[in-house]
Write an enzyme that holds these catalytic residues in place. Structure first.
Site, mmCIF file in Angstrom:
data_model
loop_
_atom_site.group_PDB
_atom_site.id
_atom_site.type_symbol
_atom_site.label_atom_id
_atom_site.label_comp_id
_atom_site.label_asym_id
_atom_site.label_seq_id
_atom_site.Cartn_x
_atom_site.Cartn_y
_atom_site.Cartn_z
ATOM 1 C CG HIS A 103 -1.653 -1.249 1.548
ATOM 2 N ND1 HIS A 103 -1.201 -2.244 2.318
ATOM 3 C CD2 HIS A 103 -2.928 -1.779 0.745
ATOM 4 C CE1 HIS A 103 -2.154 -3.180 2.266
ATOM 5 N NE2 HIS A 103 -3.345 -2.890 1.346
ATOM 6 C CG ASP A 205 33.383 -34.822 12.992
ATOM 7 O OD1 ASP A 205 34.587 -35.314 13.090
ATOM 8 O OD2 ASP A 205 32.166 -35.245 13.003
ATOM 9 C CG HIS A 208 34.306 -34.640 9.160
ATOM 10 N ND1 HIS A 208 34.491 -33.854 9.998
ATOM 11 C CD2 HIS A 208 33.894 -34.057 7.988
ATOM 12 C CE1 HIS A 208 34.470 -32.675 9.490
ATOM 13 N NE2 HIS A 208 34.200 -32.740 8.215
ATOM 14 C CG HIS A 213 36.084 -33.552 3.904
ATOM 15 N ND1 HIS A 213 35.002 -33.213 3.204
ATOM 16 C CD2 HIS A 213 35.892 -32.969 5.159
ATOM 17 C CE1 HIS A 213 34.311 -32.655 3.825
ATOM 18 N NE2 HIS A 213 34.623 -32.525 5.097
ATOM 19 C CG ASP A 364 31.425 -31.306 5.464
ATOM 20 O OD1 ASP A 364 31.729 -32.549 6.108
ATOM 21 O OD2 ASP A 364 32.038 -30.283 5.408
HETATM 22 FE FE1 FES Z 1 0.241 -2.224 3.794
HETATM 23 FE FE2 FES Z 1 2.819 -2.368 3.714
HETATM 24 S S1 FES Z 1 1.771 -0.613 3.322
HETATM 25 S S2 FES Z 1 1.329 -4.010 4.121
HETATM 26 FE FE FE Z 2 33.724 -31.437 6.618
#
Ligand code: FES
Ligand code: FE
Length: 455
Positions: A103, A205, A208, A213, A364
């Protein structure tokens, strides 16, 4: 969900799998962790000029972080007070105002409601615009370039929240004059995982690395990291530390001063930079951090969802999107003092290793998604998971704050992460969250930091 205290056990390293899938527990996490803790919002280098903004999330709340005219930083919920629409659709930019699409209400960079269409005709001039600004995040503060926000006005200050973790953060944020900056764009990846699993994967960790890897390590590793090998054939427990006991924050650190650059096919420019500047860093941070931590492979975790890996040079946060999904946001970080060519090489290498198509990240992602998926069945959700490696084998280490276990392969840091998670989940407010901000085990380290501050 029955009672939160049943979900983890620090002494044995047990976690209920329900913490990765339970909807009610997830909503409690939004209230008691993401609604209460300091969360990373942006790096100051992303919003240098008045009107610069960056959009991010605190938990699931969409937030705009804005550089104000007086150069302070504000953060506001990205939701129009009229009918709720987002007032900012861009990820980042510079704005004189944020105008809602629905709006047309327009908000100034300080969040105040600046104008309303048909204000005289439709509202008869009776709208008190001072009551309908964007809702500010209760606390916003910076630590050496990192901007954090907190929804809880009763939370401790950011400095107190970070506590002894600052000793380790400074190894990256304050090692060189000029500090750090983010370069490149935000790398966003959707992952089908609970948000805690990637945090624990990186916070402690090391186990792993040589296994999950192995292929990536074979492809790009050029230097040793604490004896970690492809296939986990060997390890050097003297070569690294798992550092926790820092109010949920933690550090995983090799101690060689160079291994942060192990996953660079050509690390020479980085090693030259380290050698050329180490004396400066020692002068600024002291010998212990300048020699043993700066340049080393170190993983720093700030509870609950921020991680920094100097050397590999990325900074990452995980935005939860329900118990089984996250958006993982990664940036490349550099020291401003680094030559441009080195910064460019770092950006390239981060994409190669931990970018959206990175060698390591894809290993990962697959494991974390599967651990999540395999924990939400009717039967599996009743079972436990375990971080029970080297339980009870921790203690003080001269010069370093925190409770420390030897080696990068340990599940010590994960246990502390889940302990802090449990403490927050159990507490109705900050007043009930245990504080052991300055760990007496790290007395030696504090005297070094204090000596530096006094100098
Ligand atoms: Fe109406 Fe933002 S102006 S929801
Ligand atoms: Fe990793």
């Amino acid at each position: 969900m029955t009672g939160p205290t049943q979900f983890t056990d620090f002494a044995t390293g047990r976690q209920s799998r329900a913490i990765f899938s339970d909807e009610a527990l997830y909503r409690l996490e939004m209230e008691r962790i993401f609604g209460r803790c300091w969360l990373f919002l942006a790096h100051e280098s992303q919003i240098p000029r008045p009107g610069d903004f960056f959009r991010t999330f605190m938990g699931e709340d969409d937030v705009i972080v804005i550089r104000q005219r007086d150069m302070t930083i504000g953060a506001f919920l990205n939701s129009c007070p009229h009918r709720g629409n987002r007032v900012c659709r861009a990820d980042r930019g510079n704005a004189k105002a944020f105008t809602c699409n629905y709006h047309g209400w327009a908000f100034a960079p300080d969040g105040s409601l600046a104008s309303v269409p048909l204000e005289q005709e439709a509202y008869f001039g009776e709208l008190d615009k001072s009551r309908f600004g964007l809702v500010p995040v209760a606390q916003v503060a910076s630590y050496k370039g990192l901007v954090f926000g907190c929804f809880d006005p009763a939370a401790p200050s950011l400095e107190d929240y970070l506590g002894d973790a600052k000793f380790y953060l400074d190894v990256w944020l304050d090692a060189m004059p000029g500090g750090t900056a983010l370069i490149g764009e935000t790398q966003k990846v959707d992952l089908e995982t609970n948000w805690k699993l990637p945090v624990e994967n990186v916070c402690g960790d090391g186990y792993h690395l040589g296994w999950a890897h192995a292929g990536a390590m074979r492809a790009v590793q050029t230097m040793d990291i604490a004896g970690l090998t492809v296939g986990n054939d060997s390890i050097d427990l003297e070569g690294g530390l798992s550092i926790a006991g820092l109010n949920g924050h933690s550090t995983l650190a090799a101690l060689d001063g160079v291994s942060g650059y192990s996953f660079y096919p050509d690390p020479k420019p980085m090693l030259d930079y380290l050698e050329a500047n180490r004396a400066t860093v020692i002068e600024r941070l002291g010998r212990l951090r300048g020699e043993k931590l700066w340049g080393s492979q170190i993983n720093i975790t700030i509870f609950p969802n921020l991680q920094l890996l100097p050397g590999l040079n990325w900074l990452r946060t995980y935005h939860p999107k329900g118990p089984g999904r996250i958006e993982q946001w990664t940036w490349v970080t550099v020291e401003r003092a680094m030559p441009e060519s080195m910064q460019a090489a770092i950006l390239d290498n981060q994409c190669l290793t931990f970018g959206p198509a990175g060698l390591f990240d894809n290993d990962d992602g697959d494991n974390l998604a599967a651990s999540t998926e395999q924990s939400r069945g009717w039967r599996t959700a009743q079972m436990d998971l375990h971080t029970n490696m080297a339980v009870g084998r921790s203690g003080p280490r001269e010069g370093f704050p925190g409770d420390i276990a030897q080696g990068l392969v340990s599940e010590h840091n994960q246990r502390y992460f889940y302990r802090r998670w449990q403490e927050h989940i159990d507490a109705a407010s900050w007043a009930e969250v245990p504080a052991y901000n300055v760990n007496p085990l790290g007395a030696g380290a504090q005297s070094e930091a204090a000596a530096r501050d006094a100098a």
